[in-house]
Design an enzyme around this catalytic site. Structure first.
Site, PDB file in Angstrom:
ATOM      1  N   ASP A 122      38.408  35.071  50.549  1.00  0.00           N
ATOM      2  CA  ASP A 122      37.576  35.971  49.894  1.00  0.00           C
ATOM      3  C   ASP A 122      36.431  35.455  49.093  1.00  0.00           C
ATOM      4  O   ASP A 122      36.192  35.601  47.994  1.00  0.00           O
ATOM      5  CB  ASP A 122      38.297  37.187  49.183  1.00  0.00           C
ATOM      6  CG  ASP A 122      37.523  38.096  48.609  1.00  0.00           C
ATOM      7  OD1 ASP A 122      36.390  38.698  49.230  1.00  0.00           O
ATOM      8  OD2 ASP A 122      37.723  38.648  47.432  1.00  0.00           O
ATOM      9  N   GLU A 143      48.326  32.492  47.738  1.00  0.00           N
ATOM     10  CA  GLU A 143      48.543  33.615  48.569  1.00  0.00           C
ATOM     11  C   GLU A 143      48.669  33.260  50.080  1.00  0.00           C
ATOM     12  O   GLU A 143      48.412  33.922  50.959  1.00  0.00           O
ATOM     13  CB  GLU A 143      47.833  34.442  48.538  1.00  0.00           C
ATOM     14  CG  GLU A 143      47.553  35.136  47.021  1.00  0.00           C
ATOM     15  CD  GLU A 143      46.498  36.617  47.087  1.00  0.00           C
ATOM     16  OE1 GLU A 143      46.042  36.816  48.144  1.00  0.00           O
ATOM     17  OE2 GLU A 143      46.473  36.982  46.007  1.00  0.00           O
ATOM     18  N   TYR A 180      47.181  43.421  41.910  1.00  0.00           N
ATOM     19  CA  TYR A 180      46.303  44.508  42.115  1.00  0.00           C
ATOM     20  C   TYR A 180      46.738  45.981  42.111  1.00  0.00           C
ATOM     21  O   TYR A 180      46.188  46.809  42.597  1.00  0.00           O
ATOM     22  CB  TYR A 180      45.448  44.287  43.367  1.00  0.00           C
ATOM     23  CG  TYR A 180      44.533  42.719  43.179  1.00  0.00           C
ATOM     24  CD1 TYR A 180      43.343  42.929  42.277  1.00  0.00           C
ATOM     25  CD2 TYR A 180      45.160  41.586  43.680  1.00  0.00           C
ATOM     26  CE1 TYR A 180      42.800  41.571  41.944  1.00  0.00           C
ATOM     27  CE2 TYR A 180      44.304  40.406  43.322  1.00  0.00           C
ATOM     28  CZ  TYR A 180      43.229  40.316  42.458  1.00  0.00           C
ATOM     29  OH  TYR A 180      42.591  39.292  42.391  1.00  0.00           O
ATOM     30  N   GLU A 228      46.116  36.488  38.698  1.00  0.00           N
ATOM     31  CA  GLU A 228      45.101  37.236  38.962  1.00  0.00           C
ATOM     32  C   GLU A 228      45.463  38.853  38.712  1.00  0.00           C
ATOM     33  O   GLU A 228      46.511  39.003  39.000  1.00  0.00           O
ATOM     34  CB  GLU A 228      44.831  37.106  40.732  1.00  0.00           C
ATOM     35  CG  GLU A 228      43.960  35.823  41.332  1.00  0.00           C
ATOM     36  CD  GLU A 228      43.546  35.836  42.766  1.00  0.00           C
ATOM     37  OE1 GLU A 228      43.566  36.974  43.140  1.00  0.00           O
ATOM     38  OE2 GLU A 228      43.798  34.725  43.307  1.00  0.00           O
TER      39      GLU A 228
HETATM   40  C1  BDP Z   1      43.190  37.862  46.121  1.00  0.00           C
HETATM   41  C2  BDP Z   1      42.660  36.422  46.377  1.00  0.00           C
HETATM   42  C3  BDP Z   1      41.248  36.242  45.791  1.00  0.00           C
HETATM   43  C4  BDP Z   1      40.409  37.307  46.048  1.00  0.00           C
HETATM   44  C5  BDP Z   1      41.121  38.715  45.318  1.00  0.00           C
HETATM   45  C6  BDP Z   1      40.203  39.961  45.582  1.00  0.00           C
HETATM   46  O1  BDP Z   1      43.308  35.429  45.795  1.00  0.00           O
HETATM   47  O2  BDP Z   1      40.516  35.028  46.215  1.00  0.00           O
HETATM   48  O3  BDP Z   1      38.943  37.232  45.659  1.00  0.00           O
HETATM   49  O4  BDP Z   1      42.322  38.872  46.128  1.00  0.00           O
HETATM   50  O5  BDP Z   1      40.455  40.706  46.644  1.00  0.00           O
HETATM   51  O6  BDP Z   1      43.968  38.223  47.064  1.00  0.00           O
HETATM   52  O7  BDP Z   1      39.512  40.138  44.875  1.00  0.00           O
END
Ligand code: BDP
Length: 597
Positions: A160, A410, A465, A501
């Site tokens: 991404d 990932e 997330y 993240e």
């Molecule tokens: C994660 C990835 C990261 C993406 C992020 C996203 O590690 O590179 O930018 O999600 O979706 O899966 O913002």
């Protein structure tokens, strides 16, 4: 691989500036054989994609050519002359005059070649560098090339961030003596108040080796003879997070009593250990506060720029961050030099991002074939990945700021083949550097029930997330699911956990009274929700928000001019979350300082 530096026996010139530039299709069949016929000039260092107002250059798939002349300094007679490319993304080929001198695959690590015979002292030479940005199932990172209905070649990929390409870092010409220090490996440990430094010096040619360590004031504190050995420093001043105290190790190659080469390496004395669910730096538990970042800025793409770098570090200091991850590739070595000097803690990552068919930009994608198979991520992919690990560790092994290697972001960690693919790579990283812990950043489909990789690594890094891709906007459910998952990892593995993240896309300037995904208030609420959970789970020893700043991606329906999960905008203005994080992180930092950490 040693960074080129100037010492009493070494000199260098940077070939940064404007180079002649052409797309392969606009160039003659052998562009290295004569002056490149083109009106275009491209800046080095920079990605070429956003520099020109030309869609064909922006979207180009394949080779481009850079060319310039350089005069080899007269005083270099008798020295070896080396040409070094800090990064050619993703594949580079170098010609001096009409002769091919080097080829290299891997877009984020340097390569160099001895060009003495083609570049005599005092002469002007023509240097041509071809750079190819193609990604396939056998490159790191992987990608796939297709042809559009209109007959154009198109580069796809599973990561991404935009596939910026070109010469994003310096090109350097340097002179070294024929008999010289070829490599240096330093590891440090702490024994009570004594600093312990193990060193190894590799020499080209026959020479004796002398080593001396000086403190920051220039006083000599230890010496040793021989190509490898140990030095100790009583009452050592340690390299600590927030205080990057550096000694200097001076390695000399000596022939017949005469010093023929000198190399100087900054050395931070510190120890790193993982003990149960603790990450210890100098025996003290360390809590990571900071970001996953990108090398990304307007016009430059991924091009290195001191202004952007210093500003980013300054904002990290302002916000109370003590660490970052080089997501999702090795950054310019200047970042690590700066982090060494300022006591910033770094998780250093390879470019292995997107080894996953079940994900796309954090989304669950449609998946039709096995990830680890002869036609997808296969033995050649794994060999390229291994080479990426070798080159990352080879370049960065001596940086005290680097406390852990992340060997992938990932990857698919749940399918057949994942373990067979990763076990040898984890073993390789450990063999190359037994002194640092290793990790990989895990995506949400790999839970503590079905992940097949976590036990190969020392620290569990999770990218999560909840409240964004999962249960969008529902922070109550997010908190419950996050806590249940973290407790599951904690009890099944008993290892430290860093959330590498978490975050939400946020449109700067969008405000809402109620819960509204994309608003600045929602980003603040999501981060707070996660923090409340982190504070309850003991094994959580770090939080790195995704992302430091908004960044460019390929075009797509879930991206508006790039990924907007930045706590800062792409031009580094703070969103509301920046102030909220600052409040939390400065308070934690102050508490740490009070506790003497
Ligand atoms: C994660 C990835 C990261 C993406 C992020 C996203 O590690 O590179 O930018 O999600 O979706 O899966 O913002």
């Amino acid at each position: 691989m040693l960074k080129p530096i100037a010492t009493a026996t070494r000199e260098l010139i940077r070939l940064d500036g404007l180079w002649r530039f052409a797309l392969d299709e606009a160039a003659t069949p052998e562009p290295w054989s004569a002056e490149l016929a083109t009106a275009l000039e491209a800046p080095v260092p920079a990605s070429y994609n956003d520099v020109f107002a030309d869609q064909a250059i922006h979207d180009h798939v394949g080779w481009v050519w850079y060319q310039r002349t350089a005069r080899v300094p007269r005083g270099w007679a008798g020295d070896r002359v080396v040409l070094r490319v800090d990064a050619a993304t993703h594949e580079g080929v170098v010609y001096v005059g009409g002769t091919k001198v080097a080829e290299h695959v891997g877009g984020y690590t340097p390569f160099e070649v001895d060009v003495t015979d083609l570049a005599p002292a005092g002469e002007e030479v023509r240097i041509t560098i071809g750079v190819n940005n193609e990604l396939t199932n056998e490159t790191i990172p992987p990608g796939m090339i297709s042809t559009t209905a209109a007959g154009k070649r198109k580069q796809g990929y599973r990561h991404d961030f935009y596939n910026y390409a070109g010469l994003a870092r310096s090109v350097i010409l340097y002179a070294v003596p024929p008999v010289r220090v070829a490599d240096l490996t330093v590891t440090t440990d702490v024994d009570g108040s004594t600093g312990v430094i193990d060193y190894r010096v590799d020499v080209t040619g026959e020479a004796e080796v002398r080593v001396a360590l000086t403190d920051a004031a220039g006083a000599e504190v230890a010496t040793a003879d021989g190509p490898s050995g140990q030095m100790t420093v009583t009452d050592a001043e340690l390299w600590r997070p927030g205080r990057g105290y550096l000694y200097e190790l001076r390695a000399e190659a000596v022939v017949g009593g005469e010093v023929v080469d000198v190399y100087e390496l900054p050395v931070g004395i510190r120890s790193i250990r993982v003990d149960g669910a603790l990450f210890l730096i100098n025996g003290e538990p360390f809590y990571f506060r900071g970001f996953g970042k990108h090398e990304d800025s307007a016009f430059r793409g991924r091009g290195f720029d001191n202004v952007v770098m210093v500003h980013d570090f300054s904002l990290m200091d302002w916000i109370g961050a003590n660490s970052f991850r080089t997501s999702h590739y090795p950054y310019a070595e200047e970042f690590l030099d700066y982090a060494d000097r300022h006591g910033i803690v770094v998780i250093d990552e390879t470019a292995a991002v997107g080894l996953n068919l079940g994900l796309g930009g954090g989304f669950h994608g449609g998946k039709s074939e096995p990830a680890y198979s002869p036609t997808m991520f296969n033995g050649n992919t794994q060999a390229a990945h291994a080479q990426g690990i070798r080159e990352l560790i080879g370049r960065d092994k001596n940086h005290p700021s680097v406390v852990m290697w992340s060997i992938a972001n990932e990857p698919d960690s749940i399918e057949d083949g994942a373990r067979e693919y990763f076990a040898p790579l984890a073993a390789l990283a450990r063999e190359l550097d037994p002194s640092r812990p290793i990790t990989y950043a895990n995506e949400y489909r790999g839970t503590f029930h079905n992940d097949r990789l976590a036990d190969l690594f020392d620290v569990i890094c999770l990218n999560r997330y909840y409240g964004w891709y999962i249960d969008t906007g529902d922070l109550e459910s997010a908190a419950l699911k996050l806590e249940a998952e973290l407790r599951g990892w904690e009890s099944t593995h008993g290892k430290p956990i860093i959330i590498t993240e978490y975050g939400a896309d946020t449109l700067a300037g969008l405000h809402a009274v109620g819960t509204q995904a994309w608003s600045e208030e929602f980003q603040v609420d999501l981060l707070r929700t996660y923090h409340e959970v982190f504070d309850r789970v003991e094994a959580v020893i770090g939080e790195q928000v995704w992302n430091f700043a908004d960044f460019q991606t390929s075009q797509g329906v879930i991206r508006v001019d790039g990924n907007k999960k930045g706590v800062f905008t792409r031009d580094r203005r703070p969103k509301a979350a920046a102030f909220a994080l600052r409040e939390r992180w400065l308070a934690v930092g102050a508490a740490d300082a009070e506790a003497g950490k």
